[in-house]
Write a protein that holds these residues in place. Structure first.
Motif, mmCIF file in Angstrom:
data_model
loop_
_atom_site.group_PDB
_atom_site.id
_atom_site.type_symbol
_atom_site.label_atom_id
_atom_site.label_comp_id
_atom_site.label_asym_id
_atom_site.label_seq_id
_atom_site.Cartn_x
_atom_site.Cartn_y
_atom_site.Cartn_z
ATOM 1 N N PHE A 1 62.371 32.413 30.475
ATOM 2 C CA PHE A 1 61.257 31.718 30.884
ATOM 3 C C PHE A 1 60.877 32.042 32.493
ATOM 4 C CE2 PHE A 1 63.041 28.889 27.821
ATOM 5 C CZ PHE A 1 61.682 28.793 26.833
ATOM 6 N N TYR A 2 59.531 32.303 32.728
ATOM 7 C CA TYR A 2 59.427 32.838 33.896
ATOM 8 C C TYR A 2 58.710 31.990 34.932
ATOM 9 C CZ TYR A 2 60.574 37.063 31.262
ATOM 10 O OH TYR A 2 61.015 37.927 30.449
ATOM 11 N N GLY A 3 58.629 30.784 34.584
ATOM 12 C CA GLY A 3 58.125 29.781 35.567
ATOM 13 C C GLY A 3 56.596 29.832 35.720
ATOM 14 N N PRO A 4 56.109 29.769 36.997
ATOM 15 C CA PRO A 4 54.501 29.799 37.089
ATOM 16 C C PRO A 4 54.092 31.461 36.710
ATOM 17 C CG PRO A 4 55.651 28.615 39.025
ATOM 18 C CD PRO A 4 56.795 29.336 38.215
ATOM 19 N N ILE A 5 53.048 31.419 36.095
ATOM 20 C CA ILE A 5 52.609 32.730 35.857
ATOM 21 C C ILE A 5 51.042 32.801 35.564
ATOM 22 C CG2 ILE A 5 53.243 32.640 33.261
ATOM 23 C CD1 ILE A 5 54.131 35.633 33.379
ATOM 24 N N THR A 6 50.320 33.683 35.932
ATOM 25 C CA THR A 6 49.099 33.959 35.665
ATOM 26 C C THR A 6 48.562 34.092 34.037
ATOM 27 O OG1 THR A 6 48.725 36.275 35.993
ATOM 28 C CG2 THR A 6 48.495 34.708 38.004
ATOM 29 N N PRO B 1 35.045 53.847 31.176
ATOM 30 C CA PRO B 1 35.693 52.222 30.611
ATOM 31 C C PRO B 1 34.388 51.419 30.274
ATOM 32 C CG PRO B 1 35.468 52.813 33.218
ATOM 33 C CD PRO B 1 35.314 53.981 32.463
ATOM 34 N N PHE B 2 34.772 50.207 29.727
ATOM 35 C CA PHE B 2 33.774 49.075 29.289
ATOM 36 C C PHE B 2 33.064 48.712 30.456
ATOM 37 C CE2 PHE B 2 36.803 49.134 25.835
ATOM 38 C CZ PHE B 2 36.185 49.340 24.796
ATOM 39 N N ARG B 3 31.577 48.371 30.451
ATOM 40 C CA ARG B 3 31.008 47.830 31.327
ATOM 41 C C ARG B 3 31.168 46.346 31.707
ATOM 42 N NH1 ARG B 3 25.430 51.192 31.012
ATOM 43 N NH2 ARG B 3 26.090 53.281 31.453
ATOM 44 N N MET B 4 31.110 45.930 33.060
ATOM 45 C CA MET B 4 31.480 44.690 33.123
ATOM 46 C C MET B 4 29.965 43.928 33.065
ATOM 47 S SD MET B 4 32.642 42.432 36.641
ATOM 48 C CE MET B 4 31.294 42.587 37.689
ATOM 49 N N PRO B 5 29.990 42.929 32.146
ATOM 50 C CA PRO B 5 28.795 42.146 31.939
ATOM 51 C C PRO B 5 28.141 41.488 33.160
ATOM 52 C CG PRO B 5 30.459 41.406 30.313
ATOM 53 C CD PRO B 5 31.117 42.323 31.332
ATOM 54 N N LYS B 6 26.589 41.149 33.213
ATOM 55 C CA LYS B 6 26.032 40.661 34.380
ATOM 56 C C LYS B 6 26.391 39.453 34.728
ATOM 57 C CE LYS B 6 22.060 43.732 33.638
ATOM 58 N NZ LYS B 6 20.466 43.903 33.388
ATOM 59 N N ASN B 7 26.865 38.548 33.784
ATOM 60 C CA ASN B 7 27.136 37.338 34.109
ATOM 61 C C ASN B 7 28.496 37.079 34.440
ATOM 62 O OD1 ASN B 7 26.160 34.473 34.062
ATOM 63 N ND2 ASN B 7 27.121 33.942 32.222
ATOM 64 N N LEU B 8 29.377 37.918 34.809
ATOM 65 C CA LEU B 8 30.354 38.093 35.388
ATOM 66 C C LEU B 8 30.598 38.223 36.881
ATOM 67 C CD1 LEU B 8 33.199 37.260 33.660
ATOM 68 C CD2 LEU B 8 33.605 39.770 33.551
ATOM 69 N N SER B 9 31.070 37.490 37.504
ATOM 70 C CA SER B 9 31.313 37.511 38.904
ATOM 71 C C SER B 9 32.808 37.793 39.436
ATOM 72 C CB SER B 9 30.617 36.491 39.738
ATOM 73 O OG SER B 9 31.071 35.285 39.527
ATOM 74 N N MET B 10 32.746 37.980 40.748
ATOM 75 C CA MET B 10 34.245 38.138 41.447
ATOM 76 C C MET B 10 34.020 36.928 42.433
ATOM 77 S SD MET B 10 35.500 40.700 39.992
ATOM 78 C CE MET B 10 36.861 41.370 40.820
ATOM 79 N N ARG B 11 35.213 36.429 42.640
ATOM 80 C CA ARG B 11 35.264 35.028 43.667
ATOM 81 C C ARG B 11 36.890 35.275 44.030
ATOM 82 N NH1 ARG B 11 35.202 29.840 40.066
ATOM 83 N NH2 ARG B 11 37.248 29.817 39.158
ATOM 84 N N GLN B 12 37.235 34.698 45.241
ATOM 85 C CA GLN B 12 38.435 34.547 45.715
ATOM 86 C C GLN B 12 38.888 33.032 45.211
ATOM 87 O OE1 GLN B 12 38.320 34.535 50.152
ATOM 88 N NE2 GLN B 12 39.113 36.759 50.037
ATOM 89 N N VAL B 13 40.401 33.416 44.750
ATOM 90 C CA VAL B 13 41.243 32.165 44.560
ATOM 91 C C VAL B 13 42.609 32.075 45.207
ATOM 92 C CG1 VAL B 13 39.957 32.196 42.140
ATOM 93 C CG2 VAL B 13 42.089 33.421 42.443
ATOM 94 N N CYS B 14 43.123 30.944 45.281
ATOM 95 C CA CYS B 14 44.521 30.714 45.495
ATOM 96 C C CYS B 14 45.252 31.563 44.557
ATOM 97 C CB CYS B 14 44.844 29.331 45.774
ATOM 98 S SG CYS B 14 46.305 29.049 46.395
ATOM 99 N N ALA B 15 46.059 32.497 45.206
ATOM 100 C CA ALA B 15 47.079 32.902 44.447
ATOM 101 C C ALA B 15 48.273 31.891 43.683
ATOM 102 C CB ALA B 15 48.178 34.189 45.332
ATOM 103 N N GLU B 16 48.370 30.825 44.491
ATOM 104 C CA GLU B 16 49.353 29.891 43.820
ATOM 105 C C GLU B 16 48.807 29.156 42.670
ATOM 106 O OE1 GLU B 16 52.605 29.354 45.160
ATOM 107 O OE2 GLU B 16 52.208 30.838 46.928
ATOM 108 N N THR B 17 47.592 28.939 42.313
ATOM 109 C CA THR B 17 47.097 28.322 41.147
ATOM 110 C C THR B 17 45.833 28.924 40.402
ATOM 111 O OG1 THR B 17 45.695 27.187 42.712
ATOM 112 C CG2 THR B 17 47.748 25.993 42.517
ATOM 113 N N GLY B 18 45.269 30.076 41.112
ATOM 114 C CA GLY B 18 44.407 30.476 40.591
ATOM 115 C C GLY B 18 42.984 29.603 40.718
ATOM 116 N N GLU B 19 43.117 28.533 41.352
ATOM 117 C CA GLU B 19 41.948 27.764 41.774
ATOM 118 C C GLU B 19 41.275 28.107 42.900
ATOM 119 O OE1 GLU B 19 43.395 23.894 41.384
ATOM 120 O OE2 GLU B 19 43.390 23.933 39.142
ATOM 121 N N VAL B 20 40.081 27.332 43.146
ATOM 122 C CA VAL B 20 39.111 27.636 44.271
ATOM 123 C C VAL B 20 40.071 27.459 45.592
ATOM 124 C CG1 VAL B 20 36.953 27.229 45.595
ATOM 125 C CG2 VAL B 20 37.005 27.418 43.097
#
Length: 776
Positions: A388-393, A583-602
């Protein structure tokens, strides 16, 4: 007067002739209604490739090689040769040649024996369709049938029937059968010498046997070629080349590629003599050879079979179909169709699950899940490597194919929703099993086929659009009808994760290798190591690979990563090496944002380490990170306070501690992993805590347990508590049984009957469950 008598005689004769003709016409129509013409040749079934070449052929139901010769396969050379030899006036007579018949009758009567025939090609077709004894009565019937043929069929169709039915000795009938069996090619590729050879055999199929009497056949062939030269049927150069051409004819085997698909199509299109498949002959031959060679190498590991399916993503046409390593190998089940065999999918369904979770706004690729021992109402999954690996994305959980995060995700998505999506994707066995499927479905607790899995992954390659496979070549330019399975955004996120090469399912010796194709792929290994899967795709192709034993025997070395994936890579390198498509093209409705590395949340106010993540606009969750919480302690940090007991003096200090889930705390404690613990709460505090009490994870609430009264087994009591809980109290039927640390395992010997189990922590919070103990 004489002229008048002649005129009257002509009129009477003309009327009688018209009357006679009308009588004959009526008689013919009556006989036609009474004895209708039934043309139902029993042809061999032929499976052709996308380019028209013969892939596989079957004997007809009367055990004849009788392949259909299509009109476009009748070349001018073939047509001129046959007509010159058999029926020069074929296009001019109504089915019989009166002149030839009169000449033959005269010769037969004057000589007292049959010296020449007068059968036209049309009459020969009648004789081939309805064999009769050679009598004058039979001749009259043949004349009638010949007229019927000429009435209802064109000359080209009659010639085609003739070429399909002429005998070549044994069970070989038709010029295409003879061409394939003796020259190994279709009629349109025959030379003049070969055409002439096949034209003379039907008259003497016993004495002129190809492959046996070739020298005698060459003499007869050359005699006819010289006759052709005298009549200027062909140019002198063509005749000279034909005369000098050697005869190398011998009996060959019919093509037998793609035997599993051939039998499948033959059953599906039972009444169709020629079935045009979508297979590409070179692609099929390549794939068959790769599978045969690969299984030959791994047979030493006691792995005896493999199946492969290659799909063109743009057309959804199946370009290669290999059901087993060796169809003729009965010992290893070579005739089993591995493309349609129902097997356990292992971890191959996880990409679809996470795609659904993305679409439902439950998580993003960087969302952190806890990979820790978890009990799901009695179901306790573990990972392939039993670690088991504990917290993981999420993306790491998918790339590493971890089981507990997948089961937790399925619990959030819900099993009915996931199973419903599989049903929509055409998983037939899952449709039958749907009522009995639970959380184990995501780890292979269901039945799937290689065909279904490969078609599912083709949907990811097509931006989440699902379509049926095409096994038969179609001439329609329209793209296949597609339906929405997952969003284009979710499909892109899955593809982006599955293209990573820093993952444990990369085969041995493929690190930093130029042999690694640029594809997205997912592996799977079923319980007991009975099935090894590897499904991969790029923009052009989707390839599905299954490796294992049809007997169901497990093999310790069998795994999707090390056994199935090398074959997948070899096939991609063979059919689409260094694909020019990007490579496959990124869809228009997909964006990039910063998240916390600990939880993946805003990120919240405590988040110092930030990373970049994808988000589906308007869908992905937008939760503020709370991976830490503020706690008031005394200056040394040995006692914690709440707002109710916060001292006014002694200078309380606000410190930040990890806001860990109870299951993660239990995991850290069991593995002795250090973490920052909240100090014990102030003993002077009299506040009653209203938060949730310890979570009892063993036994399972509402379960029944069977014991042997003579040798009663022990049951374990375990719970998960908050970070600041130092001690818990266990009660059996409201009687204190034992106090222990939250992570300490406690055991007891149950007695038959209903049992209430309670667990209270040192904050006064309590949780109850009830179980039933039965004697076996």
């Amino acid at each position: 007067m004489l002229k008048k008598l002649r005129h009257i005689a002509k009129r009477v004769w003309s009327r009688r002739r018209v009357k006679a003709l009308l009588t004959l016409a009526v008689l013919f129509l009556v006989l036609n209604l009474a004895f209708p013409l039934k043309i139902r040749p029993r042809y061999s079934t032929v499976i052709t490739a996308a380019d028209g070449t013969v892939l596989h052929a079957f004997l007809s139901d009367d055990d004849k090689w009788r392949l259909v010769t299509e009109l476009d396969e009748i070349t001018p050379v073939l047509q001129k040769t046959i007509l010159h030899k058999e029926d020069n006036y074929f296009y001019y007579h109504p089915g019989f040649n009166p002149v030839a018949m009169a000449r033959a009758a005269f010769r037969n009567l004057t000589t007292g024996r049959r010296t020449s025939g007068a059968s036209t090609i049309t009459m020969q077709v009648v004789r081939l369709l309805e064999p009769r004894q050679r009598t004058y009565t039979s001749k009259i019937v043949e004349l009638f049938r010949a007229l019927q043929l000429e009435l209802f069929y064109s000359k080209e169709e009659i010639l085609q029937l003739y070429l399909n039915l002429i005998p070549y000795g044994g069970n070989i009938e038709g010029i295409k059968s003879a061409s394939m069996l003796y020259f190994g090619k279709p009629p349109q590729l025959l030379s003049l010498a070969e055409v002439t050879t096949l034209a003379i055999i039907p008259n003497r199929p016993s004495s002129l046997r190809l492959g046996v009497n070739n020298a005698r056949i060459v003499q007869e062939r050359n005699r006819w070629l010289n006759r052709f030269r005298k009549t200027d049927l062909f140019t002198p150069e063509a005749i000279a080349d034909a005369l000098s051409e050697p005869l190398t004819a011998h009996r060959r085997a019919m093509p037998s590629r793609a035997p599993h698909l051939a039998r499948r199509l033959k059953k599906q299109y039972a009444d169709q003599p020629v079935i045009p498949s979508s297979l590409r002959p070179n692609r099929q031959a390549q794939t068959e050879q790769l599978v045969t060679n690969y299984v030959g190498r791994i047979r030493a590991l006691n792995v005896h079979n493999a199946a492969v399916l290659v799909i063109n993503n743009q057309t959804m046409a199946v370009e290669a179909y290999v059901g087993s390593a060796d169809f003729a190998n009965r010992y290893d089940g070579g005739q089993v169709d591995g493309v349609r065999a129902v097997r356990s999918p292992g971890s191959t369904l996880k990409p679809l699950l996470y795609a659904l979770a993305f679409d439902k706004g439950l998580m993003t690729p960087k969302t952190v899940l806890n990979d820790v021992p978890t009990n799901f109402s009695g179901y306790e999954p573990e990972n392939y490597d039993r670690q088991f690996y504990g917290p993981i994305t999420v993306e790491s959980a998918l790339a590493n194919s971890l089981n507990v995060p997948a089961v937790k995700t399925l619990q959030q998505v819900s099993t009915p929703n996931f199973v419903g999506c599989l049903q929509k994707a055409g998983f037939e066995t899952i449709k039958k099993q749907s009522k009995d499927l639970g959380l184990s479905v995501i780890l292979g607790g269901c039945g799937v086929t290689l065909e279904e899995l490969t078609r599912l992954f083709a949907a990811f390659a097509n931006g989440g659009q699902f379509a049926d496979l095409n096994f038969v070549a179609t001439h329609q330019p329209d793209s296949p009808k597609k339906s929405h399975l997952v969003s284009a955004e979710a499909a892109f996120l899955i593809t982006n994760t599955l293209t990573q090469i820093t993952r444990p399912d990369l085969p041995n010796n493929f690190d930093n290798s130029y042999h690694l194709p640029r594809i997205a792929w997912k592996t799977g290994t079923s319980y007991g190591r009975r099935d090894a899967w590897s499904i991969g795709y790029n923009q052009r192709y989707t390839v599905g690979v299954w490796v294992g034993n049809f007997s169901g025997e497990g093999v310790a070395e069998l795994s999707g990563a090390n056994i199935a994936t090398p074959l997948l890579f070899s096939i991609f390198n063979a059919i689409d090496y260094n694909s020019a498509r990007g490579p496959f093209r990124m869809p228009k409705n997909l964006s990039m944002r910063q998240v916390c590395a600990e939880t993946g949340e805003v990120p919240g106010e405590f988040c110092e380490h930030k990373i970049v993540d994808y988000a589906i606009m308007g869908v992905s969750p937008y939760r503020r990170c709370q991976h830490q919480k503020a706690v008031w302690t005394n200056a040394p940090g040995t006692v914690s306070y709440c707002a109710h007991c916060l001292p006014e003096s002694d200078g309380p200090v606000q410190r930040f501690y990890p806001n860990l889930a109870p299951e993660l705390i239990a995991f850290y404690e069991s593995r002795r992993i250090p973490y920052l613990k909240i100090p014990p709460h102030s003993p002077a505090c009299t506040r009653v805590f209203a938060q949730q009490g310890p979570q009892i994870v063993s036994p399972n609430d509402g379960s029944e347990y069977f014991i042997n009264p003579q040798q009663p087994q022990q049951l374990q009591l375990s719970c998960q508590a908050d970070n600041d809980v130092k001690q818990v109290y266990w009660y059996l039927n409201d009687k204190l049984y034992q106090k222990a640390a939250p992570t300490e395992a406690v055991f007891f010997r149950p007695q038959p009957g209903a049992l209430k189990i309670s667990c209270a922590d040192d904050k006064g919070r309590n949780t109850d469950i009830r179980i039933l103990i039965r004697a076996e």
